[in-house]
Design a protein around this motif. Structure first.
Motif, PDB file in Angstrom:
ATOM      1  N   UNK A 174       1.047  -1.354   0.136  1.00 21.12           N
ATOM      2  CA  UNK A 174       0.165  -0.266   0.004  1.00 21.12           C
ATOM      3  C   UNK A 174       0.864   1.123   0.314  1.00 21.12           C
ATOM      4  N   UNK A 175       2.259   1.103   0.563  1.00 23.61           N
ATOM      5  CA  UNK A 175       3.245   2.060   0.515  1.00 23.61           C
ATOM      6  C   UNK A 175       4.025   2.434  -0.192  1.00 23.61           C
ATOM      7  N   UNK A 176       4.197   1.119  -0.572  1.00 27.26           N
ATOM      8  CA  UNK A 176       5.105   1.357  -1.723  1.00 27.26           C
ATOM      9  C   UNK A 176       4.844   0.232  -3.262  1.00 27.26           C
ATOM     10  N   UNK A 177       3.727   0.851  -4.011  1.00 22.78           N
ATOM     11  CA  UNK A 177       3.146  -0.328  -4.739  1.00 22.78           C
ATOM     12  C   UNK A 177       3.879  -0.548  -6.269  1.00 22.78           C
ATOM     13  N   UNK A 178       5.234   0.057  -6.342  1.00 22.67           N
ATOM     14  CA  UNK A 178       5.692   0.134  -7.542  1.00 22.67           C
ATOM     15  C   UNK A 178       7.101  -1.134  -7.277  1.00 22.67           C
TER      16      UNK A 178
END
Length: 72
Positions: free
Chosen positions: A56-60
């Motif tokens: 959710x914080x780092x979808x990449x």
């Protein structure tokens, strides 16, 4: 969780490989594909937990993109 292009390159580099891409379609419960998906999702969840990754914080992140492709 490789892309189609990635799998094709891997197969070119490693003849005889049986590497497959993600199970993306709708699957029947208990089928071979459903088992592959369940197995991948549980393995990748463990990797996320081990490396402290929050999608959710780092979808990449690569693992997050792969899990999205697999519909985990």
């Amino acid at each position: 969780g490789m892309t189609q292009k990635g799998v094709e390159k891997y197969r070119r580099d490693n003849p005889g490989s049986k590497l497959k891409t993600a199970v993306t379609g709708k699957v029947k419960k208990g089928s071979k594909d459903a088992k592959r998906r369940k197995s991948y999702c549980s393995r990748s969840k463990g990797q996320m937990k081990m490396h402290n990754i929050n999608c959710q914080k780092t979808p990449k992140k690569r693992i997050c993109q792969a899990r999205r492709r697999w519909k985990c």
